[in-house]
Design an enzyme around this catalytic site. Structure first.
Site, PDB file in Angstrom:
ATOM      1  N   LYS A  14       0.835  -1.209   0.000  1.00  0.00           N
ATOM      2  CA  LYS A  14       0.000   0.000   0.000  1.00  0.00           C
ATOM      3  C   LYS A  14       0.870   1.259   0.000  1.00  0.00           C
ATOM      4  CE  LYS A  14      -2.218  -1.122   3.859  1.00  0.00           C
ATOM      5  NZ  LYS A  14      -1.615  -2.437   4.166  1.00  0.00           N
ATOM      6  N   ARG A  89     -10.364   0.522   7.688  1.00  0.00           N
ATOM      7  CA  ARG A  89      -9.971  -0.829   8.073  1.00  0.00           C
ATOM      8  C   ARG A  89     -11.108  -1.591   8.723  1.00  0.00           C
ATOM      9  NH1 ARG A  89      -4.071   0.236   8.363  1.00  0.00           N
ATOM     10  NH2 ARG A  89      -3.128  -1.759   8.808  1.00  0.00           N
ATOM     11  N   ARG A 128      11.570  -6.598   5.889  1.00  0.00           N
ATOM     12  CA  ARG A 128      11.560  -5.157   6.156  1.00  0.00           C
ATOM     13  C   ARG A 128      11.938  -4.880   7.611  1.00  0.00           C
ATOM     14  NH1 ARG A 128       6.146  -1.852   5.574  1.00  0.00           N
ATOM     15  NH2 ARG A 128       5.824  -2.893   7.571  1.00  0.00           N
ATOM     16  N   ARG A 134      10.359  -0.737  12.743  1.00  0.00           N
ATOM     17  CA  ARG A 134       8.955  -0.809  13.147  1.00  0.00           C
ATOM     18  C   ARG A 134       8.761  -1.916  14.174  1.00  0.00           C
ATOM     19  NH1 ARG A 134       4.560  -0.018   8.350  1.00  0.00           N
ATOM     20  NH2 ARG A 134       3.370  -1.286   9.834  1.00  0.00           N
ATOM     21  N   ARG A 145      -1.263  -9.166  13.156  1.00  0.00           N
ATOM     22  CA  ARG A 145      -1.785  -8.150  12.217  1.00  0.00           C
ATOM     23  C   ARG A 145      -2.582  -8.834  11.108  1.00  0.00           C
ATOM     24  NH1 ARG A 145       3.781  -5.560  10.793  1.00  0.00           N
ATOM     25  NH2 ARG A 145       2.683  -4.332   9.229  1.00  0.00           N
TER      26      ARG A 145
HETATM   27  P1  AP5 Z   1       4.683  -1.619   1.947  1.00  0.00           P
HETATM   28  O1  AP5 Z   1       4.496  -0.798   0.731  1.00  0.00           O
HETATM   29  O2  AP5 Z   1       5.280  -0.993   3.136  1.00  0.00           O
HETATM   30  O3  AP5 Z   1       3.298  -2.346   2.319  1.00  0.00           O
HETATM   31  P2  AP5 Z   1       2.085  -1.826   3.189  1.00  0.00           P
HETATM   32  O4  AP5 Z   1       0.878  -2.492   2.633  1.00  0.00           O
HETATM   33  O5  AP5 Z   1       2.108  -0.347   3.274  1.00  0.00           O
HETATM   34  O6  AP5 Z   1       2.469  -2.521   4.571  1.00  0.00           O
HETATM   35  P3  AP5 Z   1       2.331  -1.954   6.055  1.00  0.00           P
HETATM   36  O7  AP5 Z   1       3.153  -2.835   6.900  1.00  0.00           O
HETATM   37  O8  AP5 Z   1       2.570  -0.499   6.118  1.00  0.00           O
HETATM   38  O9  AP5 Z   1       0.802  -2.266   6.281  1.00  0.00           O
HETATM   39  P4  AP5 Z   1      -0.021  -2.237   7.565  1.00  0.00           P
HETATM   40  O10 AP5 Z   1      -1.395  -2.124   7.049  1.00  0.00           O
HETATM   41  O11 AP5 Z   1       0.248  -3.395   8.458  1.00  0.00           O
HETATM   42  O12 AP5 Z   1       0.554  -0.999   8.380  1.00  0.00           O
HETATM   43  P5  AP5 Z   1       0.024   0.460   8.668  1.00  0.00           P
HETATM   44  O13 AP5 Z   1       1.204   1.317   8.817  1.00  0.00           O
HETATM   45  O14 AP5 Z   1      -1.033   0.831   7.725  1.00  0.00           O
HETATM   46  O15 AP5 Z   1       5.514  -2.908   1.519  1.00  0.00           O
HETATM   47  C1  AP5 Z   1       5.934  -3.864   2.477  1.00  0.00           C
HETATM   48  C2  AP5 Z   1       7.318  -4.388   2.114  1.00  0.00           C
HETATM   49  O16 AP5 Z   1       7.223  -5.127   0.911  1.00  0.00           O
HETATM   50  C3  AP5 Z   1       8.350  -3.288   1.851  1.00  0.00           C
HETATM   51  O17 AP5 Z   1       9.593  -3.699   2.318  1.00  0.00           O
HETATM   52  C4  AP5 Z   1       8.342  -3.151   0.310  1.00  0.00           C
HETATM   53  O18 AP5 Z   1       9.555  -2.703  -0.178  1.00  0.00           O
HETATM   54  C5  AP5 Z   1       8.036  -4.575  -0.107  1.00  0.00           C
HETATM   55  N1  AP5 Z   1       7.278  -4.650  -1.359  1.00  0.00           N
HETATM   56  C6  AP5 Z   1       6.266  -3.836  -1.783  1.00  0.00           C
HETATM   57  N2  AP5 Z   1       5.798  -4.222  -2.983  1.00  0.00           N
HETATM   58  C7  AP5 Z   1       6.525  -5.318  -3.343  1.00  0.00           C
HETATM   59  C8  AP5 Z   1       6.517  -6.186  -4.488  1.00  0.00           C
HETATM   60  N3  AP5 Z   1       5.650  -6.005  -5.498  1.00  0.00           N
HETATM   61  N4  AP5 Z   1       7.382  -7.210  -4.524  1.00  0.00           N
HETATM   62  C9  AP5 Z   1       8.258  -7.416  -3.477  1.00  0.00           C
HETATM   63  N5  AP5 Z   1       8.330  -6.623  -2.386  1.00  0.00           N
HETATM   64  C10 AP5 Z   1       7.469  -5.595  -2.308  1.00  0.00           C
HETATM   65  O19 AP5 Z   1      -0.652   0.272  10.110  1.00  0.00           O
HETATM   66  C11 AP5 Z   1       0.125  -0.060  11.235  1.00  0.00           C
HETATM   67  C12 AP5 Z   1      -0.742  -0.159  12.469  1.00  0.00           C
HETATM   68  O20 AP5 Z   1      -1.350   1.126  12.741  1.00  0.00           O
HETATM   69  C13 AP5 Z   1      -1.940  -1.126  12.392  1.00  0.00           C
HETATM   70  O21 AP5 Z   1      -1.553  -2.444  12.699  1.00  0.00           O
HETATM   71  C14 AP5 Z   1      -2.884  -0.521  13.428  1.00  0.00           C
HETATM   72  O22 AP5 Z   1      -2.455  -0.846  14.714  1.00  0.00           O
HETATM   73  C15 AP5 Z   1      -2.681   0.971  13.223  1.00  0.00           C
HETATM   74  N6  AP5 Z   1      -3.619   1.538  12.231  1.00  0.00           N
HETATM   75  C16 AP5 Z   1      -3.294   2.087  11.019  1.00  0.00           C
HETATM   76  N7  AP5 Z   1      -4.399   2.480  10.356  1.00  0.00           N
HETATM   77  C17 AP5 Z   1      -5.441   2.185  11.169  1.00  0.00           C
HETATM   78  C18 AP5 Z   1      -6.859   2.327  11.028  1.00  0.00           C
HETATM   79  N8  AP5 Z   1      -7.410   2.841   9.923  1.00  0.00           N
HETATM   80  N9  AP5 Z   1      -7.628   1.906  12.056  1.00  0.00           N
HETATM   81  C19 AP5 Z   1      -7.096   1.373  13.179  1.00  0.00           C
HETATM   82  N10 AP5 Z   1      -5.772   1.194  13.368  1.00  0.00           N
HETATM   83  C20 AP5 Z   1      -4.963   1.594  12.367  1.00  0.00           C
HETATM   84 MG    MG Z   2       2.204   1.070   4.873  1.00  0.00          MG
END
Ligand code: AP5
Ligand code: MG
Length: 190
Positions: A14, A89, A128, A134, A145
């Site tokens: 994402k 979410r 990562r 993180r 997660r």
């Molecule tokens: P990346 O692009 O970072 O993926 P991502 O989907 O953004 O992963 P996140 O870990 O950020 O998702 P998340 O939903 O768990 O975390 P968030 O910060 O939103 O890519 C991941 C890795 O893969 C990278 O190393 C990248 O280089 C690699 N990659 C990408 N594309 C690739 C490809 N095609 N091939 C190979 N490698 C690739 O949320 C964190 C926490 O915050 C949640 O757990 C929750 O506690 C809280 N939170 C956030 N939003 C909310 C909400 N709306 N409501 C409640 N709690 C929330």
């Molecule tokens: Mg992200």
């Protein structure tokens, strides 16, 4: 206005794809995860609360998250549109987002679902975690997660199908190819 939800499991890409779409189409980007991590870094009260949920791989309560989102949305002036990354979410968040946008005379244009097999997600996030700093990028929390994603977030797929906004994107493979598939879908709607 292009208001796009970029959806997918933890590690689905994402953040990676959002940055590229933002550059290509000149949109604003809201990553709720990034907003919360900035609060943690700054040691705010919100950050302290958020940390207790994030470290456990759990979602921050809806009310809190919805208020945060409304504030960020209001901070955008003369926006061409927004990429919502990591929000909504839960069904409740999706309903509130719909209301929030309607109150501004807007709506979601498209929901892009980055589909990636679970084992690849785990591998990406463990990798990562070696450099991201993180606290939630360790195998135990990654599994939590994913459980939260399947139980609380996946129902949004059907919700957006009913809204007629759903678009499935194959999220495994070369990053540039995925970006091109996404841009193709956005261009159809523009
Ligand atoms: P990346 O692009 O970072 O993926 P991502 O989907 O953004 O992963 P996140 O870990 O950020 O998702 P998340 O939903 O768990 O975390 P968030 O910060 O939103 O890519 C991941 C890795 O893969 C990278 O190393 C990248 O280089 C690699 N990659 C990408 N594309 C690739 C490809 N095609 N091939 C190979 N490698 C690739 O949320 C964190 C926490 O915050 C949640 O757990 C929750 O506690 C809280 N939170 C956030 N939003 C909310 C909400 N709306 N409501 C409640 N709690 C929330
Ligand atoms: Mg992200």
């Amino acid at each position: 206005m292009l208001n796009i939800v970029i959806f997918g499991a933890p590690g689905s890409g994402k953040g990676t794809q959002s940055e590229r779409i933002v550059e290509r189409f000149g949109l604003n980007h809201i990553s709720t995860g990034d907003v919360l991590r900035a609060e943690i870094k700054n040691g705010t009260e919100l950050g302290k609360l958020a940390k207790s949920y994030i470290d456990e791989g759990q979602l921050i309560p809806d009310d809190l998250m919805i208020n945060i989102l409304a504030d960020v949305l209001d901070s955008f002036k003369d926006s061409k549109g927004v990429i919502f990354d990591g929000f909504p979410r839960t069904i409740n968040q999706a309903e509130e987002l719909k209301k929030m946008l309607a109150a501004r005379g807007q709506e979601i244009t498209l929901m892009l679902d980055l589909n990636v097999p679970e084992e690849e997600l785990v591998e990406r996030l463990i990798n990562r975690g070696k450099s991201s700093g993180r606290a939630d990028d360790n195998e135990e929390t990654i599994r939590k997660r994913l459980d939260v994603y399947y139980s609380q977030t996946c129902p949004l797929i059907d919700w957006y199908k009913v809204e007629g906004k759903y678009c499935l994107i194959e999220g495994q493979g070369e990053m540039n190819k995925i970006t091109e598939m996404i841009c193709e879908q956005i261009n159809i709607l523009k």
